[in-house]
Design an enzyme around this catalytic site. Structure first.
Site, short mmCIF file in Angstrom:
data_model
loop_
_atom_site.label_atom_id
_atom_site.label_comp_id
_atom_site.label_asym_id
_atom_site.label_seq_id
_atom_site.Cartn_x
_atom_site.Cartn_y
_atom_site.Cartn_z
N GLY A 233 0.79 -1.21 0.00
CA GLY A 233 0.00 0.00 0.00
C GLY A 233 0.82 1.26 0.00
O GLY A 233 2.01 1.26 0.11
N SER A 234 0.14 2.17 0.06
CA SER A 234 0.86 3.46 0.00
C SER A 234 -0.04 4.57 0.54
O SER A 234 -1.26 4.43 0.60
CB SER A 234 1.27 3.81 -1.42
OG SER A 234 2.04 2.78 -1.99
N ASN A 235 0.57 5.69 0.92
CA ASN A 235 -0.17 6.88 1.33
C ASN A 235 0.21 8.03 0.40
O ASN A 235 1.36 8.13 -0.01
CB ASN A 235 0.21 7.32 2.75
CG ASN A 235 0.16 6.20 3.77
OD1 ASN A 235 -0.82 5.51 3.88
ND2 ASN A 235 1.24 6.06 4.54
#
Length: 771
Positions: A233-235
């Site tokens: 995931g990532s932000n």
């Protein structure tokens, strides 16, 4: 050679990045300035020369990584890595990465063709330059192979290969005969309610399919089931000019992937008369596909989790020579390929394809198997046409228009421009089909679950300057279930997105480049807080288990590196997840054929993610008569009986493993850089996540952190998890790790006068007089 001789050989393998060098193929001279971090700042007189020089500099810094990723893409990595790589190679062969990459390259427009061919020519110019090659080639007894333009597409395709929905569908398909209707609880947690991208910050309940909704899939899977089948995931975020601390738009974030050495990304800067772009590059790929700014517009991505992969249960005839479709037997396509393996004889891979795509799980000879139809392979992809267009974009609107046709992997593309605008676009190609396709493999023989064209670019979800002035994406749900098009079923929990939005709303200091580090390093865990509340209310524990219950019950839920209680919480949650796996019987599915496509689906990891939602709802449908309180008490008893752990930072410290250190363990101290203790976990914004079956070490996290001050570019910041160079003996192999480990960043220098004045190294690439 002994270790010291190997170390000396590694030092000699680091290329010289100073002086002048003549390179056939260049049209004019190119200047490459290296800053104090070793980042290459390239300035060329034409766009073609810029991409040529980018290929050359990537090869200087990351040649071994580039070739290994090309081999992984083409199903040839086992030639170097041995039997452990065979499964991934076999999958790449079945998917036909080489053929589809060649197909896509042939269909590109003229500008993109020039780009990929110039880039490959730059790589080959390095190979012909007489510069030393990486130490890994000496270890392997290998020689670098030349590059072709289409190789860049293969590398890019491999880096996003099958990300997203396919693994959840395989997991539920394997679990269905065992758990029945409870299969619809086997998904990521929704955190109580989903936190939406559109409308930004809205909340919604998820649609949970019933067996009636999935009747066709259930019937097909049960028909295909063996008689004993029951027995990551990532932000990123954007802040408007009106709300930011600077009066200019702010973009920040951090891409999360497995901490693979060398890093998937390399910092870079590429300038020519048509553009001047700085950001994160992908070694082996021209341009800046994911994170960059060009002085007018900045952009960044997270994985969107759009459903771009469908699985089909196929019905084959007795000799597996035909597959049924609408009551007709259609011939399948078959071929056999040989995969070479280091230290072993080659192995054969049989590829069987139906109208939907290749078989990726199961055996057609049994009468049934699963095929894959993916946006990444099904039709010609023109994503690389987007890359040069993106580099010239003037603002958010023109950037989004430049991405028309992007399909290699789906992204939340967040952007901000110097005109003061911010935006979000789901950059993807998504087929139109029913929502039921998101849960399980569908019957392939009926013709009732086929794709019905594509969602047009003009109808893709998009936001421009939303009310509230904040855009947050963290792999959370794109839109509510009443959106007119089916977009996705599975996505990451909303914990990180909700926390980022909360910090931005409540703490004005976070709305600046420097303040972004506060968000990057946030270690508060929502599910940890829910486990704390559950344990506070639990009665009946005694002795050491009661002491442990009270300790976790009094904890603040922060996965801080110094916290010992955080270590105990993780040990308890692992123990509880294992008890869920045992009670449900789902832990026994690890060897199921549907879970074998590389890298495989681990039941314990899937249950780790599902556990918070099951507890929150007191859902006992998987427990086969057991109770949650009973399982929790047993898990507490187990953990309380073990020795006191170290603090979370030590327990969670990653091992940064070079891909060859397992083959050459005596040289691990040369190949593997040391790692710092880390806080955070997969539920925090500081998403240093673990793989539950493998233990508490960090396995994935932020490959980079960045903050773009849109318009005051010298105020932008960045860091990567090890360094710019892929050479183990380079001073830039791991010189950014300590900065990264504490969620800090360093200045992203962009202005050429400052770069000229402070350059740590300078190299002039000259064109050949006889070019």
């Amino acid at each position: 050679m002994n270790q010291e001789e190997w170390r000396e050989a590694a030092r000699r393998a680091v290329p010289d990045v100073t002086g002048e060098i003549t390179l056939p193929g260049l049209e004019g001279s190119v200047t490459v300035l290296r800053d104090h971090l070793g980042v290459a700042h390239i300035r060329a007189g034409s766009m073609k020369d810029a991409f040529f020089a980018q290929g050359f500099c990537h090869a200087q810094d990351r040649l071994f990584q580039m070739e290994l990723n090309r081999r992984r893409a083409l199903g040839r990595s086992a030639e170097w890595l041995g039997p452990s790589a065979f499964g991934a190679d076999a999958l790449s062969r079945r998917l036909g990465v080489e053929a589809t990459s060649r197909r896509d390259a042939a269909a590109l427009g003229d500008e993109a063709k020039v780009m990929i061919e110039a880039y490959a020519a730059g790589v080959n110019a390095f190979l012909a330059s007489g510069s030393p090659v990486p130490i890994e080639y000496k270890l392997l007894g290998a020689t670098p192979e030349p590059w072709e333009g289409w190789h860049t597409i293969a590398v890019m395709r491999r880096l996003g290969l099958l990300m997203g929905s396919v693994w959840f569908k395989l997991w539920r398909a394997a679990a269905l005969p065992l758990v029945g209707e409870a299969v619809t609880s086997l998904r990521y947690d929704d955190g109580g309610k989903d936190f939406l991208l559109m409308p930004q910050g809205g909340e919604a309940d998820r649609w949970r399919a019933s067996l009636a909704d999935l009747a066709a899939a259930v019937a097909a899977l049960m028909e295909a089931a063996e008689p004993d089948a029951t027995g990551g995931g990532s932000n990123n975020w954007a802040v408007s000019a009106e709300l930011s601390a600077t009066g200019r738009p702010l973009l920040a974030g951090d891409p999360h992937r497995v901490l693979e050495l060398p890093n998937m990304y390399a910092q870079g800067h590429l300038a020519c008369p048509e553009f001047d772009v700085i950001g994160l590059t992908v070694p082996g790929v021209p341009g800046f596909p994911h994170f960059a700014h060009n002085g007018k517009v900045a952009y960044c991505v997270t994985h969107g989790f759009a459903d771009i992969h469908d699985l089909y249960v196929e019905r084959f005839d007795e000799r597996a020579e035909h597959a049924m479709f609408q009551e007709m037997w259609e011939p399948v396509q078959r071929r056999t390929e040989s995969v070479a393996i280091r230290g072993e004889a080659p192995r054969e891979v049989e590829i069987v394809e139906t109208r939907h795509g290749p078989v990726i799980a199961g055996d057609p000879a049994s009468g049934h198997a699963l095929t894959l139809k993916s946006v990444q392979f099904a039709e010609t992809d023109l994503s690389f046409d987007c890359l040069p267009r993106m580099l010239r974009a003037d603002d958010v609107t023109s950037l989004y228009e430049a991405t028309r046709g992007w399909g290699l992997i789906d992204h939340n593309l967040v952007a901000g421009d110097t005109k003061g605008h911010i935006g979000w676009l789901l950059r993807a190609r998504i087929p139109r089909r029913g929502r039921e396709c998101g849960w399980l493999p569908m019957p392939g023989w009926t013709g009732e679950h086929e794709w019905q064209g594509w969602i047009p670019h003009e109808e893709m979800p998009v936001l421009h300057d939303p009310a509230g002035g904040i855009i947050v994406t963290a792999n959370n749900r794109i839109a509510a279930e009443d959106h007119p098009d089916y977009l996705l079923t599975d996505c990451h929990p909303p914990y990180r997105a909700r926390r980022v939005a909360e910090l931005l709303r409540t703490d004005p200091a976070t709305r600046s480049p420097a303040g972004s580090a506060t968000i990057h390093g946030d270690v508060l865990s929502q599910p940890a807080g829910e486990f704390v509340a559950r344990l506070k209310a639990l009665t009946g524990c005694t002795g050491a288990a009661e002491k442990l219950r009270a300790e976790i019950g009094g904890w603040d839920g922060r996965m801080a590196a110094h916290s010992v209680t955080a270590s105990r919480y993780i040990a308890f949650r692992v123990a509880l997840t294992k008890r869920l796996a045992a009670a449900s019987g789902l832990g026994d599915l690890a060897s199921h054929p549907y879970l074998q496509p590389s890298p495989g689906v681990a039941p314990l990891m899937q249950l780790w993610w599902a556990l918070p939602a099951l507890l929150r709802a007191d859902d006992t449908s998987l427990l086969q008569g057991e109770s949650w309180d009973g399982l929790i008490q047993a898990a507490l008893d187990e953990v309380a009986a073990t020795p006191a752990p170290e603090n979370w930072g030590e327990v969670h410290r990653p091992r940064l493993a070079h891909p060859l250190s397992a083959l050459f363990p005596e040289l691990a101290s040369l190949l593997d850089p040391s790692a710092e203790p880390l806080g955070g976990d997969g539920d925090c914004v500081m998403a240093n996540g673990m793989i539950a079956p493998a233990g508490p070490r960090t396995a994935y996290g932020a490959l980079s952190r960045y903050a773009f001050d849109v318009g005051d570019w010298e105020n932008s910041l960045w860091s990567v998890f090890h360094g710019t160079s892929g050479h183990p003996a380079s001073p830039h192999y791991a010189d950014q790790h300590k900065t990264w480990a504490t969620a800090r960043m360093t200045p992203m220098r962009y202005a050429w006068d400052g770069l000229e004045a402070a350059a740590a190294a300078r190299q002039l690439l000259r064109s050949s007089p006889n070019r």
